[in-house]
Design a protein around this motif. Structure first.
Motif, PDB file in Angstrom:
ATOM      1  N   VAL A  22       0.848  -1.193   0.000  1.00 45.63           N
ATOM      2  CA  VAL A  22       0.000   0.000   0.000  1.00 45.63           C
ATOM      3  C   VAL A  22       0.883   1.242   0.000  1.00 45.63           C
ATOM      4  CG1 VAL A  22      -1.876  -1.150   1.259  1.00 45.63           C
ATOM      5  CG2 VAL A  22      -0.124   0.123   2.523  1.00 45.63           C
ATOM      6  N   SER A  23       0.297   2.370  -0.329  1.00 45.49           N
ATOM      7  CA  SER A  23       1.000   3.644  -0.228  1.00 45.49           C
ATOM      8  C   SER A  23       0.179   4.608   0.609  1.00 45.49           C
ATOM      9  CB  SER A  23       1.275   4.231  -1.619  1.00 45.49           C
ATOM     10  OG  SER A  23       0.071   4.541  -2.287  1.00 45.49           O
ATOM     11  N   VAL A  24       0.881   5.547   1.239  1.00 42.72           N
ATOM     12  CA  VAL A  24       0.248   6.572   2.059  1.00 42.72           C
ATOM     13  C   VAL A  24       0.563   7.934   1.451  1.00 42.72           C
ATOM     14  CG1 VAL A  24       0.309   7.748   4.294  1.00 42.72           C
ATOM     15  CG2 VAL A  24       0.258   5.250   4.197  1.00 42.72           C
ATOM     16  N   ASP A  25      -0.455   8.755   1.294  1.00 38.24           N
ATOM     17  CA  ASP A  25      -0.258  10.100   0.748  1.00 38.24           C
ATOM     18  C   ASP A  25      -1.477  10.942   1.097  1.00 38.24           C
ATOM     19  OD1 ASP A  25       0.986  12.180  -0.534  1.00 38.24           O
ATOM     20  OD2 ASP A  25       1.034  11.242  -2.512  1.00 38.24           O
ATOM     21  N   GLU A  26      -1.382  12.233   0.820  1.00 42.61           N
ATOM     22  CA  GLU A  26      -2.525  13.103   1.045  1.00 42.61           C
ATOM     23  C   GLU A  26      -3.317  13.277  -0.240  1.00 42.61           C
ATOM     24  OE1 GLU A  26      -0.609  17.526   0.302  1.00 42.61           O
ATOM     25  OE2 GLU A  26      -0.669  16.737   2.327  1.00 42.61           O
ATOM     26  N   SER A  27      -4.593  13.563  -0.097  1.00 42.71           N
ATOM     27  CA  SER A  27      -5.448  13.820  -1.239  1.00 42.71           C
ATOM     28  C   SER A  27      -6.371  14.973  -0.882  1.00 42.71           C
ATOM     29  CB  SER A  27      -6.256  12.573  -1.594  1.00 42.71           C
ATOM     30  OG  SER A  27      -6.985  12.746  -2.790  1.00 42.71           O
ATOM     31  N   MET A  28      -6.878  15.665  -1.902  1.00 43.54           N
ATOM     32  CA  MET A  28      -7.772  16.799  -1.673  1.00 43.54           C
ATOM     33  C   MET A  28      -9.153  16.509  -2.248  1.00 43.54           C
ATOM     34  SD  MET A  28      -6.484  19.531  -0.068  1.00 43.54           S
ATOM     35  CE  MET A  28      -7.168  21.042  -0.761  1.00 43.54           C
ATOM     36  N   GLY A  94       1.291  -6.146  12.952  1.00 40.11           N
ATOM     37  CA  GLY A  94       1.632  -7.557  12.944  1.00 40.11           C
ATOM     38  C   GLY A  94       1.392  -8.270  11.634  1.00 40.11           C
ATOM     39  N   SER A  95       0.914  -7.560  10.622  1.00 37.34           N
ATOM     40  CA  SER A  95       0.576  -8.192   9.342  1.00 37.34           C
ATOM     41  C   SER A  95       1.736  -8.198   8.352  1.00 37.34           C
ATOM     42  CB  SER A  95      -0.603  -7.463   8.698  1.00 37.34           C
ATOM     43  OG  SER A  95      -0.216  -6.149   8.287  1.00 37.34           O
ATOM     44  N   HIS A  96       2.825  -7.466   8.655  1.00 38.53           N
ATOM     45  CA  HIS A  96       3.960  -7.298   7.744  1.00 38.53           C
ATOM     46  C   HIS A  96       3.540  -6.652   6.425  1.00 38.53           C
ATOM     47  CE1 HIS A  96       6.567  -9.468  10.503  1.00 38.53           C
ATOM     48  NE2 HIS A  96       5.638 -10.412  10.585  1.00 38.53           N
ATOM     49  N   LEU A  97       2.507  -5.828   6.483  1.00 40.82           N
ATOM     50  CA  LEU A  97       2.096  -5.031   5.338  1.00 40.82           C
ATOM     51  C   LEU A  97       3.237  -4.099   4.945  1.00 40.82           C
ATOM     52  CD1 LEU A  97      -0.455  -4.206   3.577  1.00 40.82           C
ATOM     53  CD2 LEU A  97      -0.773  -2.369   5.233  1.00 40.82           C
ATOM     54  N   SER A  98       3.491  -3.963   3.655  1.00 39.77           N
ATOM     55  CA  SER A  98       4.547  -3.066   3.164  1.00 39.77           C
ATOM     56  C   SER A  98       3.915  -1.722   2.800  1.00 39.77           C
ATOM     57  CB  SER A  98       5.239  -3.669   1.938  1.00 39.77           C
ATOM     58  OG  SER A  98       5.944  -4.831   2.304  1.00 39.77           O
ATOM     59  N   ILE A  99       4.366  -0.659   3.473  1.00 43.39           N
ATOM     60  CA  ILE A  99       3.790   0.671   3.320  1.00 43.39           C
ATOM     61  C   ILE A  99       4.825   1.604   2.699  1.00 43.39           C
ATOM     62  CG2 ILE A  99       2.736   2.617   4.537  1.00 43.39           C
ATOM     63  CD1 ILE A  99       1.902   0.613   6.721  1.00 43.39           C
ATOM     64  N   TYR A 100       4.454   2.247   1.597  1.00 44.69           N
ATOM     65  CA  TYR A 100       5.350   3.161   0.881  1.00 44.69           C
ATOM     66  C   TYR A 100       4.846   4.590   1.044  1.00 44.69           C
ATOM     67  CZ  TYR A 100       7.398  -1.041  -1.030  1.00 44.69           C
ATOM     68  OH  TYR A 100       8.037  -2.258  -1.147  1.00 44.69           O
ATOM     69  N   MET A 101       5.773   5.527   1.240  1.00 43.22           N
ATOM     70  CA  MET A 101       5.402   6.912   1.512  1.00 43.22           C
ATOM     71  C   MET A 101       6.465   7.861   0.984  1.00 43.22           C
ATOM     72  SD  MET A 101       6.139   6.592   5.594  1.00 43.22           S
ATOM     73  CE  MET A 101       5.952   4.804   5.614  1.00 43.22           C
ATOM     74  N   ASP A 102       6.126   9.160   0.894  1.00 46.63           N
ATOM     75  CA  ASP A 102       7.101  10.123   0.398  1.00 46.63           C
ATOM     76  C   ASP A 102       7.836  10.786   1.556  1.00 46.63           C
ATOM     77  OD1 ASP A 102       5.529  12.228   1.416  1.00 46.63           O
ATOM     78  OD2 ASP A 102       4.520  12.562  -0.496  1.00 46.63           O
ATOM     79  N   ASN A 103       8.682  11.766   1.234  1.00 50.02           N
ATOM     80  CA  ASN A 103       9.583  12.316   2.247  1.00 50.02           C
ATOM     81  C   ASN A 103       8.920  13.202   3.286  1.00 50.02           C
ATOM     82  OD1 ASN A 103       9.186  14.779   0.913  1.00 50.02           O
ATOM     83  ND2 ASN A 103      11.133  14.682  -0.175  1.00 50.02           N
ATOM     84  N   PHE A 104       7.619  13.502   3.128  1.00 59.30           N
ATOM     85  CA  PHE A 104       6.916  14.234   4.177  1.00 59.30           C
ATOM     86  C   PHE A 104       6.769  13.375   5.430  1.00 59.30           C
ATOM     87  CE2 PHE A 104       2.874  15.244   6.336  1.00 59.30           C
ATOM     88  CZ  PHE A 104       3.130  16.554   6.709  1.00 59.30           C
ATOM     89  N   TYR A 105       6.672  12.071   5.258  1.00 57.97           N
ATOM     90  CA  TYR A 105       6.417  11.152   6.363  1.00 57.97           C
ATOM     91  C   TYR A 105       7.671  10.431   6.854  1.00 57.97           C
ATOM     92  CZ  TYR A 105       1.848  11.659   4.081  1.00 57.97           C
ATOM     93  OH  TYR A 105       0.729  12.166   3.480  1.00 57.97           O
ATOM     94  N   MET A 208       4.674   3.009  -5.035  1.00 56.46           N
ATOM     95  CA  MET A 208       4.234   4.301  -4.504  1.00 56.46           C
ATOM     96  C   MET A 208       3.268   4.960  -5.492  1.00 56.46           C
ATOM     97  SD  MET A 208       4.282   6.400  -2.038  1.00 56.46           S
ATOM     98  CE  MET A 208       3.698   8.070  -1.817  1.00 56.46           C
ATOM     99  N   LYS A 209       2.154   4.318  -5.739  1.00 52.60           N
ATOM    100  CA  LYS A 209       1.222   4.851  -6.731  1.00 52.60           C
ATOM    101  C   LYS A 209      -0.234   4.610  -6.373  1.00 52.60           C
ATOM    102  CE  LYS A 209       1.415   0.648  -9.559  1.00 52.60           C
ATOM    103  NZ  LYS A 209       1.724   0.076 -10.883  1.00 52.60           N
TER     104      LYS A 209
END
Length: 285
Positions: A22-28, A94-105, A208-209
């Motif tokens: 998954v990826s984490v980012d902001e949206s408007m 505990g799920s070992h989910l892989s999380i992708y994020m940008d340099n804000f986080y 990261m998309k």
């Protein structure tokens, strides 16, 4: 409104299992009406609206968690970005989910804490973040040839710096520092060529998309909004990639290894790409 948003999140998570990336980012969400926490972001395509922190599946854009930004929530000991990521990831401890994020986080403390909760994380990182390697060869202003990379490891953290058109710095808590992958870079106007990079950077570009897959809806929503002659109507159209599979499944079914390297005295052990062949696997320094 909050109870409805919490209901949506619960249903999204109950009726669909993400594929592990998954990826984490902001949206408007476009909104020009009166609202105490309406945001103005002049650099965004949607300048006025409600800011939402989103976690979305990388392959489909399925929204698996989100949080509406309603303004500052008191004094946060570890900062806003740190809190947001941990809040969004909490259902997956505990799920070992892989999380992708940008340099804000991304930061050293965040990735270390995520690892203790059984979460994999990877993201670009700002050069001024605390805890990064202090070796001059790993600084943003270090002299590097184009597509050269250098890698360092401390415990389970892997740091890499890669010279593209601009310098790219990336941090991960689950990638093997000796592994590589490829990314496509433009050779000329008509052609692209594969370039070998650290595996963490190749995965970052690939995964990261997730949030970007839902951002195109803002363009469609903007077109509809102009035809309706307004901008004061709150819209949930950005949730469509999540809503449709959730509703369909709900109608059909009513049921809810790591590589460790001993650290040096300075803390970070380093590699770099071969000086004669920048696309080869990194070498020990």
């Amino acid at each position: 409104m909050r109870w409805f948003l919490n209901y949506l999140i619960a249903r999204f998570q109950a009726l669909y299992e993400v594929d592990g990336k998954v990826s984490v980012d902001e949206s408007m969400i476009k909104f020009k009406g009166r609202l105490s926490f309406r945001q103005y972001l002049p650099m965004k395509p949607t300048k006025w609206g409600v800011k939402v922190w989103v976690m979305a599946e990388s392959s489909t854009g399925y929204v698996t968690n989100f949080q509406v930004y309603a303004g500052r929530e008191g004094s946060m000991e570890k900062g806003l970005a740190h809190r947001v990521v941990m809040d969004l990831a909490r259902p997956y401890y505990g799920s070992h989910l892989s999380i992708y994020m940008d340099n804000f986080y991304t930061g050293v403390n965040l990735l270390e804490e995520m690892k203790t909760h059984g979460l994999n994380a990877c993201g670009t990182v700002r050069a001024n973040r605390a805890g990064l390697p202090k070796n001059e060869r790993l600084r943003k202003k270090a002299s590097m040839e184009k597509h050269e990379f250098r890698v360092a490891q401390k415990g389970e953290l892997t740091f890499c710096i890669w010279q593209d058109t601009k310098t790219v710095m990336l941090l991960s808590n689950h990638h093997d520092p000796t592994q590589t992958g490829t990314v496509n870079r433009r050779k000329d106007r008509a052609n692209q060529v594969p370039v070998v990079v650290p595996a963490s950077l190749a995965d970052y570009q690939k995964y990261m998309k997730g949030v970007n897959l839902i951002k195109w809806l803002a363009i469609m929503d903007s077109s509809i909004d102009r035809r309706n002659g307004g901008g004061g109507c709150f819209s949930f159209s950005w949730l469509c990639p999540a809503t449709m599979p959730t509703l369909l499944r709900g109608l059909l079914e009513e049921q809810p290894s790591e590589t460790s390297t001993e650290a040096t005295k300075a803390g970070w052990r380093t590699w770099q790409s071969s000086s004669s062949h920048h696309s080869e696997q990194g070498l020990f320094l």
